[in-house]
Design a protein around this motif. Structure first.
Motif, PDB file in Angstrom:
ATOM      1  N   LEU A 214     -35.449 -23.812 -30.373  1.00  0.00           N
ATOM      2  CA  LEU A 214     -34.290 -24.496 -29.609  1.00  0.00           C
ATOM      3  C   LEU A 214     -33.129 -24.460 -30.782  1.00  0.00           C
ATOM      4  CD1 LEU A 214     -35.788 -27.578 -27.823  1.00  0.00           C
ATOM      5  CD2 LEU A 214     -34.737 -25.588 -26.972  1.00  0.00           C
ATOM      6  N   ARG A 215     -32.031 -23.635 -30.664  1.00  0.00           N
ATOM      7  CA  ARG A 215     -30.899 -23.771 -31.575  1.00  0.00           C
ATOM      8  C   ARG A 215     -29.995 -24.869 -31.511  1.00  0.00           C
ATOM      9  NH1 ARG A 215     -29.656 -17.602 -33.286  1.00  0.00           N
ATOM     10  NH2 ARG A 215     -31.720 -16.765 -33.352  1.00  0.00           N
ATOM     11  N   THR A 216     -28.966 -24.809 -32.383  1.00  0.00           N
ATOM     12  CA  THR A 216     -28.131 -26.059 -32.368  1.00  0.00           C
ATOM     13  C   THR A 216     -27.242 -26.058 -30.995  1.00  0.00           C
ATOM     14  OG1 THR A 216     -27.796 -25.712 -34.537  1.00  0.00           O
ATOM     15  CG2 THR A 216     -25.983 -27.052 -33.500  1.00  0.00           C
ATOM     16  N   ARG A 217     -27.263 -27.058 -30.415  1.00  0.00           N
ATOM     17  CA  ARG A 217     -26.448 -27.258 -29.150  1.00  0.00           C
ATOM     18  C   ARG A 217     -24.998 -27.905 -28.984  1.00  0.00           C
ATOM     19  NH1 ARG A 217     -30.134 -32.382 -26.522  1.00  0.00           N
ATOM     20  NH2 ARG A 217     -28.668 -33.852 -27.636  1.00  0.00           N
ATOM     21  N   THR A 218     -24.329 -27.554 -27.980  1.00  0.00           N
ATOM     22  CA  THR A 218     -22.990 -28.294 -27.894  1.00  0.00           C
ATOM     23  C   THR A 218     -23.225 -28.955 -26.535  1.00  0.00           C
ATOM     24  OG1 THR A 218     -22.055 -26.447 -27.240  1.00  0.00           O
ATOM     25  CG2 THR A 218     -21.865 -26.557 -29.584  1.00  0.00           C
ATOM     26  N   GLU A 219     -22.182 -29.866 -26.531  1.00  0.00           N
ATOM     27  CA  GLU A 219     -22.133 -30.520 -25.291  1.00  0.00           C
ATOM     28  C   GLU A 219     -20.687 -30.443 -24.469  1.00  0.00           C
ATOM     29  OE1 GLU A 219     -22.282 -34.819 -25.876  1.00  0.00           O
ATOM     30  OE2 GLU A 219     -22.726 -35.308 -23.682  1.00  0.00           O
ATOM     31  N   ILE A 220     -20.740 -29.967 -23.178  1.00  0.00           N
ATOM     32  CA  ILE A 220     -19.483 -29.703 -22.466  1.00  0.00           C
ATOM     33  C   ILE A 220     -19.288 -31.010 -21.561  1.00  0.00           C
ATOM     34  CG2 ILE A 220     -17.970 -28.071 -21.404  1.00  0.00           C
ATOM     35  CD1 ILE A 220     -20.533 -26.140 -21.570  1.00  0.00           C
ATOM     36  N   LYS A 221     -17.929 -31.440 -21.738  1.00  0.00           N
ATOM     37  CA  LYS A 221     -17.619 -32.787 -20.725  1.00  0.00           C
ATOM     38  C   LYS A 221     -16.342 -32.142 -19.876  1.00  0.00           C
ATOM     39  CE  LYS A 221     -19.235 -36.031 -23.750  1.00  0.00           C
ATOM     40  NZ  LYS A 221     -19.892 -37.122 -22.843  1.00  0.00           N
ATOM     41  N   ASN A 222     -16.003 -33.134 -19.392  1.00  0.00           N
ATOM     42  CA  ASN A 222     -14.958 -33.117 -18.247  1.00  0.00           C
ATOM     43  C   ASN A 222     -14.870 -31.958 -17.258  1.00  0.00           C
ATOM     44  OD1 ASN A 222     -12.714 -34.625 -18.327  1.00  0.00           O
ATOM     45  ND2 ASN A 222     -12.547 -34.392 -20.426  1.00  0.00           N
ATOM     46  N   MET A 223     -15.985 -31.547 -16.634  1.00  0.00           N
ATOM     47  CA  MET A 223     -15.893 -30.612 -15.636  1.00  0.00           C
ATOM     48  C   MET A 223     -16.045 -31.473 -14.246  1.00  0.00           C
ATOM     49  SD  MET A 223     -18.786 -28.430 -17.676  1.00  0.00           S
ATOM     50  CE  MET A 223     -19.951 -29.753 -17.821  1.00  0.00           C
ATOM     51  N   ASN A 224     -14.960 -31.227 -13.196  1.00  0.00           N
ATOM     52  CA  ASN A 224     -15.232 -32.081 -12.317  1.00  0.00           C
ATOM     53  C   ASN A 224     -15.509 -31.294 -10.760  1.00  0.00           C
ATOM     54  OD1 ASN A 224     -12.729 -30.775 -11.820  1.00  0.00           O
ATOM     55  ND2 ASN A 224     -11.522 -32.513 -12.157  1.00  0.00           N
ATOM     56  N   SER A 225     -16.291 -30.244 -11.001  1.00  0.00           N
ATOM     57  CA  SER A 225     -16.878 -29.541  -9.632  1.00  0.00           C
ATOM     58  C   SER A 225     -18.052 -28.792 -10.318  1.00  0.00           C
ATOM     59  CB  SER A 225     -15.813 -28.574  -9.138  1.00  0.00           C
ATOM     60  OG  SER A 225     -15.710 -27.554  -9.423  1.00  0.00           O
ATOM     61  N   PHE A 226     -19.001 -28.624  -9.181  1.00  0.00           N
ATOM     62  CA  PHE A 226     -20.263 -27.743  -9.627  1.00  0.00           C
ATOM     63  C   PHE A 226     -19.702 -26.441 -10.124  1.00  0.00           C
ATOM     64  CE2 PHE A 226     -22.873 -30.483  -6.519  1.00  0.00           C
ATOM     65  CZ  PHE A 226     -23.214 -31.542  -7.519  1.00  0.00           C
ATOM     66  N   ASN A 227     -18.567 -25.675  -9.457  1.00  0.00           N
ATOM     67  CA  ASN A 227     -18.183 -24.613  -9.953  1.00  0.00           C
ATOM     68  C   ASN A 227     -17.587 -24.713 -11.335  1.00  0.00           C
ATOM     69  OD1 ASN A 227     -18.821 -22.870  -7.619  1.00  0.00           O
ATOM     70  ND2 ASN A 227     -17.038 -23.669  -6.527  1.00  0.00           N
ATOM     71  N   PHE A 228     -17.125 -25.599 -11.532  1.00  0.00           N
ATOM     72  CA  PHE A 228     -16.495 -25.872 -13.073  1.00  0.00           C
ATOM     73  C   PHE A 228     -17.600 -26.053 -14.165  1.00  0.00           C
ATOM     74  CE2 PHE A 228     -12.044 -27.566 -11.272  1.00  0.00           C
ATOM     75  CZ  PHE A 228     -11.856 -26.086 -10.683  1.00  0.00           C
ATOM     76  N   VAL A 229     -18.611 -26.683 -13.557  1.00  0.00           N
ATOM     77  CA  VAL A 229     -19.905 -26.924 -14.558  1.00  0.00           C
ATOM     78  C   VAL A 229     -20.351 -25.309 -14.800  1.00  0.00           C
ATOM     79  CG1 VAL A 229     -22.345 -27.594 -14.517  1.00  0.00           C
ATOM     80  CG2 VAL A 229     -20.512 -29.040 -13.701  1.00  0.00           C
ATOM     81  N   ALA A 230     -20.500 -24.654 -13.805  1.00  0.00           N
ATOM     82  CA  ALA A 230     -21.092 -23.431 -13.863  1.00  0.00           C
ATOM     83  C   ALA A 230     -20.205 -22.528 -14.783  1.00  0.00           C
ATOM     84  CB  ALA A 230     -21.492 -22.640 -12.870  1.00  0.00           C
ATOM     85  N   ARG A 231     -18.936 -22.595 -14.765  1.00  0.00           N
ATOM     86  CA  ARG A 231     -18.015 -21.628 -15.500  1.00  0.00           C
ATOM     87  C   ARG A 231     -17.961 -22.321 -16.764  1.00  0.00           C
ATOM     88  NH1 ARG A 231     -12.716 -21.671 -12.171  1.00  0.00           N
ATOM     89  NH2 ARG A 231     -11.928 -21.259 -14.551  1.00  0.00           N
ATOM     90  N   GLY A 232     -18.283 -23.456 -17.215  1.00  0.00           N
ATOM     91  CA  GLY A 232     -17.998 -24.299 -18.348  1.00  0.00           C
ATOM     92  C   GLY A 232     -19.161 -23.534 -18.900  1.00  0.00           C
ATOM     93  N   ILE A 233     -20.396 -23.734 -18.457  1.00  0.00           N
ATOM     94  CA  ILE A 233     -21.841 -23.255 -19.219  1.00  0.00           C
ATOM     95  C   ILE A 233     -21.562 -21.929 -19.409  1.00  0.00           C
ATOM     96  CG2 ILE A 233     -24.082 -22.991 -18.778  1.00  0.00           C
ATOM     97  CD1 ILE A 233     -24.098 -25.653 -17.200  1.00  0.00           C
TER      98      ILE A 233
END
Ligand code: ZN
Length: 469
Positions: A214-233
């Motif tokens: 498990l390497r260093t992780r980052t956190e993504i916030k402020n995604m306001n649709s499931f598609n944006f979650v997928a694109r953000g990831i």
């Protein structure tokens, strides 16, 4: 080297109880700013919190749906931090002793069920809503001033934390669709991302495929649709792969995803880890649900979406089953099939035509829909579309639409097909060159010429024989 994303999600769900978590203020949208407040949720001196029984029960219900162990003793703590959206100077939240732990959710895939661990689901109160005015993108940086609406402050909020078991952006999206549908069907939240009643943060790292580090992780916030979650990831995983491959190290940071530009912006790195100085909330007793209550709630669980997907995919396929169930459409589909419609045709009509026409699913009479599904190739397309559009009307009958007959006479259709073929030499060449998907284009053109009165199947056969003949 091949890289593999390692993704964990944190999901916040606002419960739709009538009143807030620790006071009697109503929960809901649309009221004037700061009108749904009282001494408790404004944190005035001497005000004491009282637990919302329903919020506790719903949290347990959700925990059971997620296969969690229900804690015999959960404790609310104070999470101390200073921010204008938190009038008490602390948030009341379950911390080291949450209500639900160690669950799993089965995510149906083409290669069997993926097991996604649920680390915990705990109950807390929501903070107030802060609006930053002026500046760009609604963030605090560069804003002229900020406003706080305390109506949201104190709304019951469940936080669900998954294990880092998710392996792709697409899998994250599917998991969220399934989780959301589960929550909606339990009747505990509307779980709408656009309204903020469902909020998702993603923890992302990457590692060489096949390794278990498990390497260093980052956190993504402020995604306001499931598609944006997928694109953000997706964007973040790509960024990290670039960092590792250039020989540098990924740093632990928090990013905002801007859906408009597809860009990730790092928030200002904190000097040190947060210290919230948690301690047990002295004004609340521990939550010790009776075994009877837990068993009653367990017995009230409906058949859950994941199980229904597995059950109906045998009659369809996984994709169609997923679309029907996560869209809340499978009940209508089952009744329509029971009324005599072909299962695949009914699934397609419901998922495409019915949803596309914005029909109120609950108002549809399955017997009438089944008749339309059966007749869809025999009646004119225009009549079919009109019937679907009116499907939700009170007392809808398919009779008048079924009385219409599509033009199936090849002698009548042939000249029109010929004209369409002659008018589109480029598409004809492409079709003959192997682009068989263009068949739909030709059929569409003929439909246009006949104002939707032609029999689509006959036209399709006619076009095919002329182009290949
Ligand atoms: Zn209140």
């Amino acid at each position: 080297m091949t890289w593999e994303p390692v993704i964990g999600l944190e999901i916040h769900v606002q419960l739709k109880t009538q009143t807030k978590m620790f006071c009697r203020c109503p929960v809901g949208f649309g009221a004037g700013e700061n009108t749904q407040t009282c001494p408790v949720c404004l944190g005035l001196p001497g005000a004491l919190p009282v637990m919302n029984r329903r919020a506790i029960e719903w949290t347990i219900l959700l925990g059971l749906a997620l296969g969690c162990e229900i804690s015999e003793r959960a404790v609310f703590s104070r999470k101390n931090y200073f921010y204008p959206d938190l009038p008490k100077g602390y948030q009341i939240s379950q911390y080291d002793l949450p209500s639900c732990i160690n669950g799993i959710m089965l995510l149906p895939t083409a290669n069997g069920d993926r097991v996604i661990g649920i680390v915990r689901a705990h109950l807390e109160e929501d903070a107030a809503k802060t609006v930053h005015v002026g500046g760009h993108s609604g963030r605090i940086g560069g804003a002229d001033f900020s406003l706080v609406d305390y109506n949201r402050g104190g709304t019951p909020l469940v936080e669900i934390v998954t294990a880092p078991d998710i392996r792709s952006a697409d899998e994250a999206k599917r998991f969220l669709q399934l989780l959301r549908q589960t929550i909606v069907e339990l009747g505990i939240s509307d779980a709408e991302m656009e309204k903020g009643t469902l909020r998702v943060d993603a923890n992302v790292s990457v590692r060489p495929a096949g390794s278990d580090e498990l390497r260093t992780r980052t956190e993504i916030k402020n995604m306001n649709s499931f598609n944006f979650v997928a694109r953000g990831i997706e964007a973040e995983a790509e960024r990290q792969i670039g960092v590792w491959e250039s020989g540098e190290d990924v740093r632990q940071e928090t990013y905002d995803f801007d859906a408009a530009t597809g860009k990730l912006t790092a928030r200002r790195a904190k000097e040190e880890a947060d210290d919230y100085r948690y301690f047990p909330e002295p004004d609340l007793v521990p939550v010790e649900p009776l075994a009877d209550l837990v068993e009653r709630l367990r017995s009230e669980l409906p058949e859950l979406p994941a199980a229904r997907i597995r059950r109906i995919e045998t009659a369809l396929d996984l994709e169609r089953a997923m679309v029907l169930v996560t869209g809340g459409l499978d009940g209508l589909w089952e009744e329509t099939v029971a009324a005599g419609a072909d299962s695949v045709a009914a699934a397609n009509v419901i998922a495409n035509a019915v949803v596309g026409a914005g029909v109120d699913i609950g108002a549809v009479a399955p017997t009438e829909l089944a008749r339309l599904v059966e007749a869809r190739e025999r009646i004119p397309r225009a009549a079919f579309d009109e019937a679907i559009a009116n499907l939700g009307d009170v007392g809808f009958s398919a009779d008048s639409y079924l009385a219409q007959e599509a033009v199936s006479d090849t002698a009548e259709l042939e000249p029109i097909v010929d004209a369409v073929i002659e008018a589109n030499p480029g598409q004809v060449a492409a079709y003959r060159g192997g682009k068989e998907g263009l068949l739909g284009f030709f059929v569409g053109q003929v439909m246009k010429e006949t104002q939707g009165k032609a029999n689509a199947r006959v036209v399709s056969e006619l076009v095919r024989s002329k182009l290949t003949g």
